[in-house]
Design an enzyme around this catalytic site. Sequence first.
Site, PDB file in Angstrom:
ATOM      1  N   GLU A 183      15.275 -10.017  -5.691  1.00  0.00           N
ATOM      2  CA  GLU A 183      13.825  -9.914  -5.760  1.00  0.00           C
ATOM      3  C   GLU A 183      13.349 -10.593  -7.045  1.00  0.00           C
ATOM      4  O   GLU A 183      12.544 -10.057  -7.788  1.00  0.00           O
ATOM      5  CB  GLU A 183      13.424  -8.427  -5.706  1.00  0.00           C
ATOM      6  CG  GLU A 183      11.968  -8.153  -5.508  1.00  0.00           C
ATOM      7  CD  GLU A 183      11.286  -7.737  -6.813  1.00  0.00           C
ATOM      8  OE1 GLU A 183      10.099  -7.432  -6.741  1.00  0.00           O
ATOM      9  OE2 GLU A 183      11.936  -7.745  -7.866  1.00  0.00           O
ATOM     10  N   GLU A 192      10.155 -16.627 -12.182  1.00  0.00           N
ATOM     11  CA  GLU A 192      11.314 -15.899 -12.686  1.00  0.00           C
ATOM     12  C   GLU A 192      12.608 -16.666 -12.486  1.00  0.00           C
ATOM     13  O   GLU A 192      13.693 -16.119 -12.662  1.00  0.00           O
ATOM     14  CB  GLU A 192      11.415 -14.515 -12.032  1.00  0.00           C
ATOM     15  CG  GLU A 192      10.417 -13.530 -12.586  1.00  0.00           C
ATOM     16  CD  GLU A 192      10.745 -12.102 -12.198  1.00  0.00           C
ATOM     17  OE1 GLU A 192      11.880 -11.846 -11.744  1.00  0.00           O
ATOM     18  OE2 GLU A 192       9.872 -11.251 -12.350  1.00  0.00           O
TER      19      GLU A 192
END
EC number: 2.1.1.-
Length: 724
Positions: A183, A192
């Site tokens: 995730e 990210e």
Amino acid sequence: MSPLSSLPPKTFISSFHCHSVTRLRRSVTARTMSSQSSQRVFQLRQDPLTGNSEWIVIEDNDQPGTSTDGLLATTSYLDMLNDSRRNIAYRLAIEKTITEPCHVLDIGAGTGLLSMMAVRAMRGDSKGMVTACESYLPMVKLMRKVMHKNGMTKNINLINKRSDELKVGSEDIASRADVLVSEILDSELLGEGLIPSLQHAHDMLLVDNPKTVPYRATTYCQLVESTFLCNLQDLRNNEAKTSDGVRLVPPGLESLFGIKSQQYSMHVDAIEKEIKLLSEPVKIFEFDFWKRPESNGELDVHIEAKTTGSVHAIISWWVLQLDSEGTIFYSTAPRWIDSNSEIGVRDWCDHWKQCVWFTPGTGVSISKGEKVHLHASHTCTNILYNLKKTQSLTHERTHFPLSTGDLHLTLPPERVAIYGDSIYRQSLFEATRKALQGKSYPQCLVIDDSLLLPLMALHISNRSRVLSLSPGLQENAARYFEAIADSNGFSKDRFEYFRDGKTNLAKAYPGKIDLLIGEPYYSGLENGLPWQNLRFWKDRTLLDSVLSEDAVVMPYKGVLRGCAMYLPDLWKSRCCLGSVEGFDHTLVNTTLGGCGDLPSGKDSPCLPFFIWQCGETKILSKEFTVMEFDFSKPITGPCSGEVQIEFIKPGVCHGIALWMDWVMDEENSTVISTGPDDKYWKQGVKLLGKPVTVRMEGPSSSIGIQASLDLSSNSELIVTHTIS
């Protein structure tokens, strides 16, 4: 954790180029030292009141004084774990994907929720195994406790490394994994380090044709008109409407000043009434988790306008397809999209928002039926747009040609909007003019990162001389002021950037400063708590010796203000956890800063939010003063205050909004408020342990607020409340 990440996981900060970014509220740097028996991390932490940084030590074992509570309490982990729609989607997809014992890899494991779901999907079969990697030591320590609490310690191999540090065949991971669960997504999707993480995993850690959860992510965008969004970047045109005679963006020097060309995360549902949709949603990029992604991609698309208007911004979101069959989805789309889709509207949550890409200047004018050309591209960490009316193709990002070398001063969108706000500028101008009255040859010292105040002081008094510390913007501010001097009608010798520090300033100008001023604004504190700008008072105290006998300090004082609020969505997203999809998470509540059922003596932290973006909100009380800070005098000790809240509306009180009012002069004639009525400022929010029902008739609970702040040691505001 993604391979390029050098920061702790799960931040709220915006994306940077060239490395992955995580979701902590403040950017930190960590360095790791390890031995066979334990691991130690040195983490860089900045004191917002001084700007100084220090290394703190995080131990692998839980020795006294090495608690990680404060490090994780301001993260978005709690918000993410309270996102039931996200949790259910991952659970269903993992149960559907993992149907037999296999080797599962979890990158960026967090509290271990996905790893535990994978173990349960394999029904504890000893032939299956889960390898979980998490790079941030405080989170590793917390995950160990969660695993132990849920009896999963023997089923999950937890490794305190980045995924790109894992080597197949080593003690870390014996063989390539059959399934990837992860995730590593932010609001922009890529920030990210999703792409480099997937690239390394496919190259080094996964079997050929692995199964993955999620299966695919698709990004979308939509063209919109919005005066509010336009104001967040168009300083030049807004400034032209002001009457103060100061120009931050002089004609011909537009390249000197602006916002970064990047996506900005925002809850656009909150401004739905201020948005005019100019196009239908457009599909942009697809990223398949089950195969190795490319580092870069480009797309050209012609978008037809469904109505006439000016494109001020491009709103983006993404949709996750979590299973290979396409039956399980999760979307970050605005409510006006999902309310008409099969996915449905998700509950308010703060860890994933929509993103806004600003169109430069006054936007791109389009007529109904007209087509505009959108060039979209992505790097390994960002998605970029270039919108044009012409049909000529270009693969360049929109930019202004620099006319003064490589200087381009960038500020956050909210600061750009504030500087373009005529009311704010008029207030600042009048306060500065009043402070300069009666001073023949004033020596002015600007101790914060204000760009307006130096120019206003120079403009109002042609005999003034201005010194600026610019502690955050530093040399860039000096170069900027030099570049715009002629356009603003002052000679460069009237302005000086003092680069030798406050100690040397006190030696160079003892008793010579007639006017010490600030907005106050400190670059880098925009996402912090409002009272962290009391750094102004701290700096003023350190520089007391430079002030002349009749020196004026502006602002004259700061006032900590507040009001009681109905905040059901925010409270729900930060409330304490119990069972998350069947896994006990009660022990993470204190560490992650939850509100609600905390142990006695524990309390949730004050956190910075744009109140207007916090879902459903309502002000329930009169505004009240908690504390006042007299800047005309140096700091002499701790400050404290208490107040009884006077409610004016019935409802449920979930917390207290806190902000600073800056009283610019002794007569209180000019007050600049950073309260929730203005969308350009963040407020601090103190959530109550339990919501309080407020009635206007009959018996009702009363709330008292007590607050204390010791600026000599830190900027932590201690807020407690009593209910009677």
